[in-house]
Design a protein around this motif. Structure first.
Motif, PDB file in Angstrom:
ATOM      1  N   TRP A 181      95.941  18.927  38.902  1.00 59.75           N
ATOM      2  CA  TRP A 181      94.501  18.936  38.610  1.00 59.75           C
ATOM      3  C   TRP A 181      93.722  17.916  39.413  1.00 59.75           C
ATOM      4  O   TRP A 181      92.519  17.746  39.221  1.00 59.75           O
ATOM      5  CB  TRP A 181      94.282  18.714  37.105  1.00 59.75           C
ATOM      6  N   LYS A 216      86.295  17.117  26.848  1.00 61.19           N
ATOM      7  CA  LYS A 216      85.554  18.268  27.401  1.00 61.19           C
ATOM      8  C   LYS A 216      86.396  18.968  28.471  1.00 61.19           C
ATOM      9  O   LYS A 216      86.503  20.185  28.496  1.00 61.19           O
ATOM     10  CB  LYS A 216      84.229  17.802  28.015  1.00 61.19           C
ATOM     11  N   HIS A 217      86.981  18.149  29.369  1.00 61.10           N
ATOM     12  CA  HIS A 217      87.833  18.760  30.401  1.00 61.10           C
ATOM     13  C   HIS A 217      88.965  19.530  29.747  1.00 61.10           C
ATOM     14  O   HIS A 217      89.332  20.605  30.202  1.00 61.10           O
ATOM     15  CB  HIS A 217      88.471  17.696  31.314  1.00 61.10           C
ATOM     16  N   GLY A 219      89.160  21.068  26.918  1.00 62.51           N
ATOM     17  CA  GLY A 219      88.732  22.385  26.421  1.00 62.51           C
ATOM     18  C   GLY A 219      88.595  23.375  27.567  1.00 62.51           C
ATOM     19  O   GLY A 219      88.962  24.545  27.458  1.00 62.51           O
ATOM     20  N   THR A 220      88.082  22.900  28.703  1.00 62.06           N
ATOM     21  CA  THR A 220      87.841  23.800  29.836  1.00 62.06           C
ATOM     22  C   THR A 220      89.127  24.192  30.560  1.00 62.06           C
ATOM     23  O   THR A 220      89.337  25.350  30.885  1.00 62.06           O
ATOM     24  CB  THR A 220      86.912  23.122  30.877  1.00 62.06           C
ATOM     25  N   TYR A 221      89.951  23.185  30.823  1.00 62.10           N
ATOM     26  CA  TYR A 221      91.071  23.431  31.746  1.00 62.10           C
ATOM     27  C   TYR A 221      92.461  23.502  31.100  1.00 62.10           C
ATOM     28  O   TYR A 221      93.365  24.084  31.667  1.00 62.10           O
ATOM     29  CB  TYR A 221      91.124  22.327  32.819  1.00 62.10           C
TER      30      TYR A 221
END
Ligand code: HEC
Ligand code: HEC
Length: 295
Positions: A181, A216-217, A219-221
């Motif tokens: 990532w 937040k990351h 949840g997204t990735y």
């Protein structure tokens, strides 16, 4: 081996035997039998005597035996020997004999469900042997694993522990893909999401502000594979990130490294090597190692 090496080996071996023979001849007759040679040490004196006859002939016999051996078995470079013996052939023969001997026993266990088999001492003993010769290189003698190799005794399963999952892991192998990532998230993003991972694992040294961004990351990735609660998903081999068990180390740097560069652990497939019966037995053995198992 190449032709050149083969000739080198052949000439070397035969020359060594010839040199040995010549050396023997030199010591068979002596010029001054029974006379001192002049070598003296600690009051002990060496006399000039030939080799005893029996000794000489034992050496000659061993040279003849050696030549016979080299003609019969492979040993002279690429020359395969008159017997056609190979170590691979020997191994295959041994394995076939073993299969014939133990086959019926393995087949009997094949019909016993893993849960039941894992409670049978005789089966576990076999399983332990199969484990020792195939699995300990990676998972360790006590099956507790190590960096990159899962502990098989902690009741925690990356790929699942029902009979089908366990056997599929052993027969077909597993290939984990944790993508890198670093490029997507940048250094800042990697630091933030790693802090969130530390927080998930209940670490008190996690920085709350960074972790909040990291969530937040996540949840997204990350949730797609590790699940929204980060409890892992056996379908992808994505580990649970909310406990104290780490495949790739638990330090902040270890975790950042995992996130930045990704990981791809591989469990090799054993279908070819073990066949379904032995895989069944070793699966039961692994089951018997779990905490709270009947063993
Ligand atoms: C060359 C090394 C290697 C050998 C040999 C090996 N394994 Fe593995 N095994 C691994 C790795 C690496 C993983 C984890 C793959 C991953 O990253 O998810 C694994 C995973 C597993 C798992 C899944 C664990 C989980 O939490 O779901 C089981 C069960 C397992 N191995 C059993 C065995 C058995 C039984 C043998 C012997 C027949 C064996 N392994 C031999 C490397 C090996
Ligand atoms: C494509 C699915 C996938 C995605 C998306 C994913 N992971 Fe993973 N992750 C995995 C797998 C599979 C492993 C196990 C790797 C292995 O066994 O070699 C893993 C392992 C890890 C580990 C190591 C766990 C241990 O026990 O050492 C961490 C930490 C981790 N992931 C964090 C993250 C974070 C943070 C994200 C989001 C930025 C993320 N993962 C996104 C599949 C994924």
């Amino acid at each position: 081996m190449s032709e050149v090496v083969s000739i080198f080996v052949t000439v070397g071996v035969l020359a060594a035997l010839l040199a040995f023979f010549l050396l023997l001849q030199m010591n068979r007759k002596v010029n001054n039998e029974g006379k001192p040679t002049g070598h003296k040490y600690d009051g002990i004196e060496e006399l000039d005597n030939p080799l005893p006859a029996w000794w000489y002939w034992v050496f000659v016999a061993s040279i003849i035996y050696g030549l016979g051996y080299l003609a019969y078995y492979p040993g002279l470079g690429n020359f395969a020997g008159l017997s056609g013996w190979t170590s691979v052939g020997q191994l295959e023969e041994d394995e076939q004999n073993a299969d014939e001997r133990y086959g019926p026993m393995f087949a009997k266990y094949m019909n016993t469900p893993i849960a039941e088999l894992s409670t049978l001492p005789a089966a576990n003993k076999m399983g332990q042997r199969i484990f020792a010769s195939n699995c300990t290189v990676c998972h360790g003698a006590t099956a507790k694993g190590g960096f990159g190799f899962p502990n098989l005794t902690d009741g925690e399963w990356i790929w699942g522990n029902d009979d089908e999952q366990l056997k599929s892991t052993i027969l077909n192998g597993r290939m984990a893909v944790m993508p890198p990532w670093g490029e997507v998230l940048g250094d800042k993003g990697v630091a933030e999401v790693s802090e969130y991972v530390l927080q998930l694992a209940g670490r008190t040294d996690a920085d709350p502000a960074l972790a909040a961004e990291g969530e937040k990351h996540f949840g997204t990735y990350c949730a797609v594979c590790h699940g929204p609660q980060a409890k892992g998903q056996t379908m992808f081999g994505a580990p649970n990130l909310t406990n104290e068990r780490w495949l790739y180390g638990n330090s902040r740097l270890n975790i950042q490294d995992t996130v930045r560069n990704g990981r791809s652990g591989q469990m090799p497939a054993f279908e070819q090597k073990l066949g379904p019966e032995k895989a069944h037995i070793v699966a039961a053995y692994v089951r018997s190692l779990q905490p709270g198992s009947a063993k």
